[in-house]
Design a protein around this motif. Structure first.
Motif, PDB file in Angstrom:
ATOM      1  N   ILE A  91       0.858  -1.182   0.000  1.00 27.19           N
ATOM      2  CA  ILE A  91       0.000   0.000   0.000  1.00 27.19           C
ATOM      3  C   ILE A  91       0.895   1.233   0.000  1.00 27.19           C
ATOM      4  O   ILE A  91       1.766   1.378   0.849  1.00 27.19           O
ATOM      5  CB  ILE A  91      -0.909   0.044   1.251  1.00 27.19           C
ATOM      6  N   CYS A  92       0.681   2.122  -0.958  1.00 31.86           N
ATOM      7  CA  CYS A  92       1.427   3.375  -1.039  1.00 31.86           C
ATOM      8  C   CYS A  92       0.552   4.493  -0.474  1.00 31.86           C
ATOM      9  O   CYS A  92      -0.540   4.748  -0.982  1.00 31.86           O
ATOM     10  CB  CYS A  92       1.808   3.673  -2.484  1.00 31.86           C
ATOM     11  N   VAL A  93       1.034   5.145   0.577  1.00 33.28           N
ATOM     12  CA  VAL A  93       0.269   6.188   1.259  1.00 33.28           C
ATOM     13  C   VAL A  93       0.650   7.548   0.694  1.00 33.28           C
ATOM     14  O   VAL A  93       1.823   7.918   0.687  1.00 33.28           O
ATOM     15  CB  VAL A  93       0.549   6.149   2.779  1.00 33.28           C
ATOM     16  N   VAL A  94      -0.357   8.288   0.225  1.00 34.58           N
ATOM     17  CA  VAL A  94      -0.134   9.621  -0.331  1.00 34.58           C
ATOM     18  C   VAL A  94      -0.973  10.640   0.427  1.00 34.58           C
ATOM     19  O   VAL A  94      -1.941  10.294   1.089  1.00 34.58           O
ATOM     20  CB  VAL A  94      -0.476   9.667  -1.842  1.00 34.58           C
ATOM     21  N   GLU A  95      -0.584  11.902   0.311  1.00 33.07           N
ATOM     22  CA  GLU A  95      -1.315  12.962   1.002  1.00 33.07           C
ATOM     23  C   GLU A  95      -2.623  13.294   0.315  1.00 33.07           C
ATOM     24  O   GLU A  95      -3.626  13.543   0.964  1.00 33.07           O
ATOM     25  CB  GLU A  95      -0.455  14.232   1.075  1.00 33.07           C
ATOM     26  N   ASP A  96      -2.606  13.308  -1.006  1.00 34.91           N
ATOM     27  CA  ASP A  96      -3.739  13.819  -1.764  1.00 34.91           C
ATOM     28  C   ASP A  96      -3.942  13.003  -3.036  1.00 34.91           C
ATOM     29  O   ASP A  96      -3.024  12.307  -3.483  1.00 34.91           O
ATOM     30  CB  ASP A  96      -3.456  15.293  -2.118  1.00 34.91           C
ATOM     31  N   VAL A  97      -5.108  13.104  -3.621  1.00 38.43           N
ATOM     32  CA  VAL A  97      -5.415  12.392  -4.859  1.00 38.43           C
ATOM     33  C   VAL A  97      -4.454  12.801  -5.978  1.00 38.43           C
ATOM     34  O   VAL A  97      -4.049  11.974  -6.797  1.00 38.43           O
ATOM     35  CB  VAL A  97      -6.884  12.640  -5.277  1.00 38.43           C
ATOM     36  N   ALA A  98      -4.037  14.065  -6.004  1.00 40.69           N
ATOM     37  CA  ALA A  98      -3.082  14.522  -7.030  1.00 40.69           C
ATOM     38  C   ALA A  98      -1.780  13.735  -6.947  1.00 40.69           C
ATOM     39  O   ALA A  98      -1.164  13.433  -7.973  1.00 40.69           O
ATOM     40  CB  ALA A  98      -2.809  16.019  -6.876  1.00 40.69           C
ATOM     41  N   ASP A  99      -1.349  13.378  -5.741  1.00 42.66           N
ATOM     42  CA  ASP A  99      -0.128  12.581  -5.570  1.00 42.66           C
ATOM     43  C   ASP A  99      -0.329  11.172  -6.124  1.00 42.66           C
ATOM     44  O   ASP A  99       0.557  10.594  -6.746  1.00 42.66           O
ATOM     45  CB  ASP A  99       0.267  12.520  -4.097  1.00 42.66           C
ATOM     46  N   LEU A 100      -1.509  10.611  -5.877  1.00 43.53           N
ATOM     47  CA  LEU A 100      -1.840   9.282  -6.406  1.00 43.53           C
ATOM     48  C   LEU A 100      -1.782   9.310  -7.932  1.00 43.53           C
ATOM     49  O   LEU A 100      -1.169   8.443  -8.554  1.00 43.53           O
ATOM     50  CB  LEU A 100      -3.233   8.873  -5.920  1.00 43.53           C
ATOM     51  N   TRP A 101      -2.400  10.317  -8.525  1.00 44.73           N
ATOM     52  CA  TRP A 101      -2.397  10.422  -9.983  1.00 44.73           C
ATOM     53  C   TRP A 101      -0.981  10.583 -10.520  1.00 44.73           C
ATOM     54  O   TRP A 101      -0.643  10.029 -11.569  1.00 44.73           O
ATOM     55  CB  TRP A 101      -3.263  11.584 -10.438  1.00 44.73           C
ATOM     56  N   TYR A 137      -3.231   1.943  -3.180  1.00 39.32           N
ATOM     57  CA  TYR A 137      -2.964   3.257  -2.608  1.00 39.32           C
ATOM     58  C   TYR A 137      -3.835   3.509  -1.388  1.00 39.32           C
ATOM     59  O   TYR A 137      -4.827   2.817  -1.150  1.00 39.32           O
ATOM     60  CB  TYR A 137      -3.252   4.360  -3.634  1.00 39.32           C
ATOM     61  N   HIS A 138      -3.432   4.556  -0.644  1.00 35.07           N
ATOM     62  CA  HIS A 138      -4.254   5.056   0.448  1.00 35.07           C
ATOM     63  C   HIS A 138      -4.065   6.572   0.511  1.00 35.07           C
ATOM     64  O   HIS A 138      -2.940   7.055   0.653  1.00 35.07           O
ATOM     65  CB  HIS A 138      -3.865   4.426   1.785  1.00 35.07           C
ATOM     66  N   VAL A 139      -5.160   7.322   0.378  1.00 34.02           N
ATOM     67  CA  VAL A 139      -5.120   8.784   0.390  1.00 34.02           C
ATOM     68  C   VAL A 139      -5.447   9.288   1.791  1.00 34.02           C
ATOM     69  O   VAL A 139      -6.530   9.013   2.310  1.00 34.02           O
ATOM     70  CB  VAL A 139      -6.115   9.373  -0.631  1.00 34.02           C
ATOM     71  N   LEU A 140      -4.508  10.020   2.396  1.00 30.71           N
ATOM     72  CA  LEU A 140      -4.702  10.540   3.750  1.00 30.71           C
ATOM     73  C   LEU A 140      -5.666  11.725   3.795  1.00 30.71           C
ATOM     74  O   LEU A 140      -6.371  11.928   4.778  1.00 30.71           O
ATOM     75  CB  LEU A 140      -3.362  10.982   4.350  1.00 30.71           C
ATOM     76  N   GLY A 141      -5.654  12.539   2.757  1.00 34.63           N
ATOM     77  CA  GLY A 141      -6.468  13.750   2.769  1.00 34.63           C
ATOM     78  C   GLY A 141      -5.749  14.933   3.373  1.00 34.63           C
ATOM     79  O   GLY A 141      -6.381  15.892   3.820  1.00 34.63           O
ATOM     80  N   GLY A 142      -4.414  14.902   3.376  1.00 37.50           N
ATOM     81  CA  GLY A 142      -3.620  16.006   3.904  1.00 37.50           C
ATOM     82  C   GLY A 142      -2.488  15.500   4.782  1.00 37.50           C
ATOM     83  O   GLY A 142      -2.143  14.320   4.770  1.00 37.50           O
ATOM     84  N   THR A 143      -1.923  16.414   5.559  1.00 37.90           N
ATOM     85  CA  THR A 143      -0.851  16.077   6.496  1.00 37.90           C
ATOM     86  C   THR A 143      -1.205  16.609   7.874  1.00 37.90           C
ATOM     87  O   THR A 143      -2.066  17.483   8.011  1.00 37.90           O
ATOM     88  CB  THR A 143       0.484  16.714   6.060  1.00 37.90           C
ATOM     89  N   LEU A 144      -0.533  16.103   8.870  1.00 41.81           N
ATOM     90  CA  LEU A 144      -0.700  16.630  10.224  1.00 41.81           C
ATOM     91  C   LEU A 144      -0.133  18.044  10.259  1.00 41.81           C
ATOM     92  O   LEU A 144       0.952  18.293   9.757  1.00 41.81           O
ATOM     93  CB  LEU A 144       0.043  15.753  11.236  1.00 41.81           C
ATOM     94  N   SER A 145      -0.876  18.970  10.834  1.00 41.58           N
ATOM     95  CA  SER A 145      -0.413  20.349  10.913  1.00 41.58           C
ATOM     96  C   SER A 145      -1.045  21.033  12.108  1.00 41.58           C
ATOM     97  O   SER A 145      -2.251  21.308  12.110  1.00 41.58           O
ATOM     98  CB  SER A 145      -0.769  21.099   9.624  1.00 41.58           C
ATOM     99  N   ALA A 146      -0.226  21.303  13.124  1.00 42.38           N
ATOM    100  CA  ALA A 146      -0.728  21.987  14.311  1.00 42.38           C
ATOM    101  C   ALA A 146      -1.178  23.406  13.968  1.00 42.38           C
ATOM    102  O   ALA A 146      -2.176  23.895  14.499  1.00 42.38           O
ATOM    103  CB  ALA A 146       0.359  22.021  15.388  1.00 42.38           C
ATOM    104  N   LEU A 147      -0.450  24.064  13.058  1.00 44.85           N
ATOM    105  CA  LEU A 147      -0.799  25.437  12.682  1.00 44.85           C
ATOM    106  C   LEU A 147      -2.171  25.523  12.021  1.00 44.85           C
ATOM    107  O   LEU A 147      -2.910  26.485  12.209  1.00 44.85           O
ATOM    108  CB  LEU A 147       0.255  26.019  11.733  1.00 44.85           C
TER     109      LEU A 147
END
Length: 199
Positions: A81-91, A103-113
């Motif tokens: 399984i390849c984990v990506v941040e966004d669908v654009a990365d998968l494409w 694949y697995h799409v996270l939907g972003g990254t961890l960001s405290a800000l």
């Protein structure tokens, strides 16, 4: 005062990545001049897409079917399984035709800000998928930013309980890149990721 349909179209086009107000006006004018050959077919395609596109319940990709074509493809390697941040990365990865797994799409990254914690990302589903007996490797393809690195470290900790190999995409000198033009972070990553030369 209400906006005209042309002004509304320009405002909506200006919201697309890479298009500012001036580019949006040019694009709108181009569409208007080619009304029957371009504007009307585009409007129909957008309406059809809005009606039929959905998010894959397995990996988070977007498609007109659920599961998506990649998840439904029986020839894909279910052990990786390849984990990506966004669908654009998968494409982008799919364009290379270098990866035949899932694949697995996270939907972003961890960001405290930005107030994005683990609960806002598609992480629990990933851990469940990685815990399946047939999965042997999870490849973290997050970006080389601080948020991407933080997310990769967090995922590594979460996936430790699954008994799978966790790997990370290599970072460093791009093919065709000249050292003099690379930033310090890229050069440092390339030095850390060096490997023996095979004869």
């Amino acid at each position: 005062m209400a906006l005209s349909e042309i002004d509304r179209m320009i405002q909506l086009l200006a919201k697309l990545p890479g298009l500012g107000p001036r580019s949006a006006r040019r694009a709108a004018l181009h569409l208007i001049k080619r009304r029957t050959g371009l504007l009307e077919p585009l409007a129909q395609a957008l309406a059809a897409a809005a009606e039929s596109i959905r998010q894959c319940g397995v990996c988070g990709n977007v498609d007109t079917a659920d599961p998506c074509a990649i998840c439904a493809h029986e020839a894909r390697d279910g052990s990786a399984i390849c984990v990506v941040e966004d669908v654009a990365d998968l494409w982008a990865l799919e364009r290379t035709a270098a990866f035949s797994g899932r694949y697995h799409v996270l939907g972003g990254t961890l960001s405290a800000l930005d107030g994005r914690g683990p609960d806002e990302l598609n992480i629990d589903t990933l851990v469940r998928r990685a815990g399946v007996e047939t999965v042997r490797e999870v490849i973290l393809a997050t970006s080389a930013t601080v948020e991407g690195q933080t997310t990769a470290h967090y995922l590594t900790d979460r996936l430790a309980e699954c008994g799978v190999t966790v790997s990370r995409l290599a970072h460093g000198v791009p093919v065709g890149g000249e050292l003099d033009y690379l930033d310090d972070g890229t050069l440092s990553a390339a030095l850390r990721a060096r490997r023996p030369v095979e004869s």
